[in-house]
Design an enzyme around this catalytic site. Structure first.
Site, mmCIF file in Angstrom:
data_model
loop_
_atom_site.group_PDB
_atom_site.id
_atom_site.type_symbol
_atom_site.label_atom_id
_atom_site.label_comp_id
_atom_site.label_asym_id
_atom_site.label_seq_id
_atom_site.Cartn_x
_atom_site.Cartn_y
_atom_site.Cartn_z
ATOM 1 N N CYS A 171 3.112 11.383 7.120
ATOM 2 C CA CYS A 171 1.985 10.806 6.397
ATOM 3 C C CYS A 171 0.695 11.062 7.162
ATOM 4 O O CYS A 171 0.540 10.595 8.291
ATOM 5 C CB CYS A 171 2.169 9.306 6.177
ATOM 6 S SG CYS A 171 0.798 8.604 5.239
ATOM 7 N N LEU A 225 0.854 -1.181 0.000
ATOM 8 C CA LEU A 225 0.000 0.000 0.000
ATOM 9 C C LEU A 225 0.889 1.229 0.000
ATOM 10 O O LEU A 225 2.090 1.142 0.249
ATOM 11 C CB LEU A 225 -0.912 -0.003 1.229
ATOM 12 C CG LEU A 225 -1.916 -1.156 1.300
ATOM 13 C CD1 LEU A 225 -2.613 -1.176 2.651
ATOM 14 C CD2 LEU A 225 -2.930 -1.060 0.170
ATOM 15 N N SER A 226 0.299 2.407 -0.243
ATOM 16 C CA SER A 226 1.136 3.601 -0.297
ATOM 17 C C SER A 226 1.856 3.835 1.027
ATOM 18 O O SER A 226 2.973 4.340 1.043
ATOM 19 C CB SER A 226 0.309 4.831 -0.686
ATOM 20 O OG SER A 226 -0.694 5.087 0.263
ATOM 21 N N GLU A 227 1.223 3.452 2.152
ATOM 22 C CA GLU A 227 1.892 3.574 3.456
ATOM 23 C C GLU A 227 1.501 2.419 4.371
ATOM 24 O O GLU A 227 0.345 1.967 4.371
ATOM 25 C CB GLU A 227 1.503 4.882 4.164
ATOM 26 C CG GLU A 227 1.896 6.147 3.427
ATOM 27 C CD GLU A 227 3.369 6.501 3.525
ATOM 28 O OE1 GLU A 227 4.094 5.867 4.319
ATOM 29 O OE2 GLU A 227 3.782 7.435 2.806
ATOM 30 N N THR A 228 2.472 1.967 5.138
ATOM 31 C CA THR A 228 2.236 1.068 6.262
ATOM 32 C C THR A 228 2.731 1.768 7.516
ATOM 33 O O THR A 228 3.874 2.242 7.553
ATOM 34 C CB THR A 228 2.958 -0.273 6.074
ATOM 35 O OG1 THR A 228 2.413 -0.938 4.922
ATOM 36 C CG2 THR A 228 2.793 -1.169 7.290
#
Length: 288
Positions: free
Chosen positions: A79, A44-47
């Site tokens: 983020c 995903l774009s961020e974890t």
């Protein structure tokens, strides 16, 4: 080692909209390489990784936690959507008893507090300065071709280039605009730019709900071709559009395929409140 893990869609109240982030709860220290391996696995774009700051802390009663964010390629300094997702997991799944959570991060202390209709993030504001078109012309032309540009700003703190499209365009134009991100890392190799924000003035009247401004966000330099909804980009967009529109309270919509909305409020202390909802769509256990 078995780790609790969740996926939450942030800046939306509807599953499969907004921006999905994985949230991993760390009871114990995790070695450095595992953070990146997990983020790459989640893809995903961020974890986000939430860690306890003291051995006696717990996810239900403590109000202070460590928080780190990783894209599939690297650690990221700030983020918004993964912070919102992290707060949603603590509030709604771990039943955290506090009204406000404080996260120690690479970007300093960030707070998330409960609201009746969502979660409010307390984030820093970052100024963006006028940027000479000719210095970034190749980058912009490669990304959006001959699309008319009204203003260009650069944020040295976040390494984001903000490109405001002409007021002659509307929301549907921005939503359907084909943005070519593949060549961008090869054009801009100095490290100055890590993200591209496209933004457009909102359309007054006639729309329900009405938004003050629109945006899209691209970060192929960190392995994210297009990010669905980007809280960190609004730390730049908020002060920019506040000055342009003469407003401190604004409603924003990010025009990705999934789409997401944010309520933006500029505070007297030079920070910004960003409010959004979150829908937790997955809960499970990760074996490392």
């Amino acid at each position: 080692m078995k780790l609790p893990i969740f996926i939450a869609d942030a800046f939306t109240t509807t599953a499969f909209h907004g921006n999905p982030a994985a949230v991993c709860l760390l009871e114990n220290t995790l070695d450095e390489d595992s953070h990146q391996h997990i983020a790459r696995e989640m893809n995903l774009s961020e974890t986000a990784f939430i860690r306890k700051l003291q051995p006696t802390a717990n996810f239900t009663q403590s109000s202070h936690f460590g928080l780190r964010w990783f894209t599939p390629e690297s650690e990221f300094p700030l983020c918004g959507h993964a912070t919102l997702a992290s707060a949603a997991v603590l509030f709604h799944k771990m039943k955290n008893t506090n009204s406000t959570l404080t996260f120690a991060t690479m970007s300093g202390e960030l707070k998330a507090r409960r609201a009746e209709d969502g979660i409010v993030l307390d984030f820093p504001l970052y100024p963006a300065f006028p940027q000479d078109f000719h210095e970034v012309e190749d980058l912009i032309k490669a990304a959006i071709g001959d699309t008319l540009v009204q203003d260009i700003r650069y944020s040295p703190d976040t390494k984001n280039l903000m490109v405001r499209l002409s007021d002659s365009y509307n929301r549907s134009f921005l939503e359907t605009l084909k943005v070519n991100t593949e060549p961008l890392p090869g054009i801009e190799k100095t490290g100055k730019v890590k993200g591209l924000i496209l933004t457009l003035r909102g359309e007054p009247g006639g729309q329900t709900p009405q938004y003050d401004f629109y945006s899209r966000y691209f970060a192929p330099w960190v392995g994210v071709a297009e990010d669905p909804v980007t809280g960190s980009a609004h730390t730049i967009l908020g002060p920019y559009w506040s000055e342009e529109l003469g407003k401190k309270e604004m409603r924003a919509f990010q025009c990705s395929r999934r789409g997401g909305e944010l309520d933006i409020s500029l505070r007297p202390d030079g920070r910004v409140d960003m409010k959004g909802g979150a829908a937790i769509v997955l809960e499970g256990t990760l074996t490392v």
